[in-house]
Design a protein around this motif. Structure first.
Motif, PDB file in Angstrom:
ATOM      1  N   GLU A   1      30.913  55.943  40.658  1.00  0.00           N
ATOM      2  CA  GLU A   1      32.007  55.750  41.127  1.00  0.00           C
ATOM      3  C   GLU A   1      32.446  54.528  41.565  1.00  0.00           C
ATOM      4  OE1 GLU A   1      31.815  60.436  43.116  1.00  0.00           O
ATOM      5  OE2 GLU A   1      30.880  58.774  44.145  1.00  0.00           O
ATOM      6  N   VAL A   2      31.676  53.616  42.023  1.00  0.00           N
ATOM      7  CA  VAL A   2      32.191  52.440  42.550  1.00  0.00           C
ATOM      8  C   VAL A   2      32.605  51.683  40.995  1.00  0.00           C
ATOM      9  CG1 VAL A   2      31.081  50.003  43.236  1.00  0.00           C
ATOM     10  CG2 VAL A   2      30.262  52.334  44.146  1.00  0.00           C
ATOM     11  N   VAL A   3      31.799  51.859  39.997  1.00  0.00           N
ATOM     12  CA  VAL A   3      32.294  50.991  38.663  1.00  0.00           C
ATOM     13  C   VAL A   3      33.864  51.654  38.569  1.00  0.00           C
ATOM     14  CG1 VAL A   3      32.105  51.061  36.252  1.00  0.00           C
ATOM     15  CG2 VAL A   3      30.077  50.756  37.983  1.00  0.00           C
TER      16      VAL A   3
ATOM     17  N   ALA B   1      39.633  45.071  37.443  1.00  0.00           N
ATOM     18  CA  ALA B   1      38.768  44.273  36.474  1.00  0.00           C
ATOM     19  C   ALA B   1      38.298  45.011  35.333  1.00  0.00           C
ATOM     20  CB  ALA B   1      37.152  44.407  37.348  1.00  0.00           C
ATOM     21  N   THR B   2      38.097  43.891  34.342  1.00  0.00           N
ATOM     22  CA  THR B   2      38.037  44.478  33.008  1.00  0.00           C
ATOM     23  C   THR B   2      36.339  44.593  32.364  1.00  0.00           C
ATOM     24  OG1 THR B   2      38.125  42.104  32.261  1.00  0.00           O
ATOM     25  CG2 THR B   2      39.983  43.576  32.132  1.00  0.00           C
ATOM     26  N   LEU B   3      35.534  43.867  33.273  1.00  0.00           N
ATOM     27  CA  LEU B   3      33.981  44.113  32.830  1.00  0.00           C
ATOM     28  C   LEU B   3      33.365  44.075  34.332  1.00  0.00           C
ATOM     29  CD1 LEU B   3      31.892  42.082  30.513  1.00  0.00           C
ATOM     30  CD2 LEU B   3      30.988  42.982  32.579  1.00  0.00           C
ATOM     31  N   VAL B   4      32.780  45.291  34.500  1.00  0.00           N
ATOM     32  CA  VAL B   4      32.119  45.519  35.650  1.00  0.00           C
ATOM     33  C   VAL B   4      30.404  45.787  35.672  1.00  0.00           C
ATOM     34  CG1 VAL B   4      32.022  46.997  38.013  1.00  0.00           C
ATOM     35  CG2 VAL B   4      34.027  46.548  37.022  1.00  0.00           C
TER      36      VAL B   4
ATOM     37  N   LEU C   1      24.019  48.746  35.088  1.00  0.00           N
ATOM     38  CA  LEU C   1      25.045  49.500  34.741  1.00  0.00           C
ATOM     39  C   LEU C   1      26.136  48.722  34.441  1.00  0.00           C
ATOM     40  CD1 LEU C   1      26.139  52.514  34.399  1.00  0.00           C
ATOM     41  CD2 LEU C   1      26.894  52.237  36.880  1.00  0.00           C
ATOM     42  N   VAL C   2      26.730  48.571  33.250  1.00  0.00           N
ATOM     43  CA  VAL C   2      27.739  47.659  32.865  1.00  0.00           C
ATOM     44  C   VAL C   2      28.885  48.425  32.228  1.00  0.00           C
ATOM     45  CG1 VAL C   2      26.426  46.763  30.866  1.00  0.00           C
ATOM     46  CG2 VAL C   2      28.376  45.404  31.776  1.00  0.00           C
TER      47      VAL C   2
ATOM     48  N   VAL D   1      35.893  39.641  35.421  1.00  0.00           N
ATOM     49  CA  VAL D   1      34.511  39.834  35.728  1.00  0.00           C
ATOM     50  C   VAL D   1      34.056  40.182  37.125  1.00  0.00           C
ATOM     51  CG1 VAL D   1      31.959  39.199  35.016  1.00  0.00           C
ATOM     52  CG2 VAL D   1      33.937  38.630  33.557  1.00  0.00           C
ATOM     53  N   LEU D   2      33.463  41.418  37.340  1.00  0.00           N
ATOM     54  CA  LEU D   2      33.174  41.608  38.747  1.00  0.00           C
ATOM     55  C   LEU D   2      31.703  42.257  38.564  1.00  0.00           C
ATOM     56  CD1 LEU D   2      33.548  42.181  41.845  1.00  0.00           C
ATOM     57  CD2 LEU D   2      34.125  44.636  41.138  1.00  0.00           C
TER      58      LEU D   2
END
Length: 308
Positions: free
Chosen positions: A198-200, A208-211, A221-222, A179-180
């Protein structure tokens, strides 16, 4: 809204400090530190939480312990190892902006994951300020097979102004965690010129699996590898935004734990409905906090009411 009592506990690693606000002739001290705020928020929501920090056995250290005790945060005994408790002095200028001066000690030494821990979280100064950031990185690398790992960069240029060095540290830790969470301000400082999407993409590709990227009054934004959502914030009368990001973080982690989604997040298998639900819970947690003064995250009843 309570997390299941049988669920593994949380282990939060990072700074606890005293914020000293100087405004003219007035000086007021408050408990502070992003990781400490997250530990406080998790414990208040019913998650068994241990904090590994670095404070001294001085007046300010005792004040931090007294702040944590009522919500049940367990202070790892090794935390009482600093020569003095860290501070952040905010001096309010005539035009009302604050100038900061930090006095931070972060050298916890070797860190070990306690038995039975299902969640490990760190962030901010603890993840970027050496020598302690190296100890945090080693703990997270060792813990990935055993726990859900969470990270909030919550950058502090006043403490760690070398952007390239901080970016390298953030990228390395982000490739290990599941998680980030970062703010749009974090994203802009770390990645000038990049769009939030783009960061995501960058951090999903890194591992990471969840941003989640919080966007202040604009919401969040998730994303996972399979879904991406933009959720708006609900209207609220804002008193101040102190601790809002930390309350979002503790709310997000609580939602993952209380819904039994930790394994799904670790494996990268999270349904769109669950993604929306955990993000909505995190936004509600932050909404409660901004509706009142200071870093004051919600109780379970307050969070349930905010969710309607």
């Amino acid at each position: 809204m309570h997390a299941p009592s049988a669920f593994p506990s949380a282990f939060v690693v990072g700074e606890a400090l005293v914020d000293i606000v100087v405004d003219g002739d007035s000086t007021v001290e408050h408990p502070g530190g992003s990781p400490m705020n997250v530990a406080y928020g998790l414990a208040r929501l019913g998650v068994t939480t241990t904090l590994r920090t670095q404070i001294a056995q001085d007046q300010r250290g005792r004040a931090l312990e007294e702040h944590l005790a009522p919500v049940g945060v367990v202070l790892d005994p090794a935390s009482r190892s600093a020569e003095h408790t860290s501070t952040a002095v905010a001096t309010i200028q005539p035009d009302r902006h604050a100038e900061y001066e930090f006095d931070i000690e972060w050298a916890p030494g070797e860190l070990a994951l306690p038995d039975g821990v299902g969640l490990v979280h760190t962030g901010s100064i603890a993840s970027a300020l050496r020598p302690g950031s190296d100890d945090v990185a080693a703990l997270f690398a060792e813990s990935r097979p055993r726990a859900l790992l969470s990270f909030d960069p919550n950058v502090r240029p006043g403490v760690t102004p070398d952007r390239e060095a901080v970016l390298a540290t953030v990228d390395a830790l982000a490739s290990v965690v599941h998680v980030l969470k970062l703010s749009d301000e974090d994203a802009a400082w770390l990645h000038p010129g990049l769009l939030l999407d783009e960061v995501v993409d960058r951090y999903l590709e890194a591992g990471a699996t969840l941003v989640a990227v919080t966007r202040g009054a604009e919401g969040v934004l998730v994303a996972t590898a399979t879904d991406r959502l933009s959720l708006p914030s609900q209207p609220v009368d804002v008193v101040d935004t102190i601790g809002a990001g930390d309350s979002f973080m503790s709310g997000l982690l609580f939602a993952i734990l209380s819904r039994g989604l930790a394994d799904g997040v670790r494996s990268g298998v999270l349904g769109r409905g669950d993604l929306e639900a955990v993000a909505a819970t995190a936004l509600a947690s932050a909404r409660v906090t901004v509706s009142r003064a200071g870093a004051n995250p919600p109780t379970p009843d307050e969070l349930a009411a905010a969710l309607g």
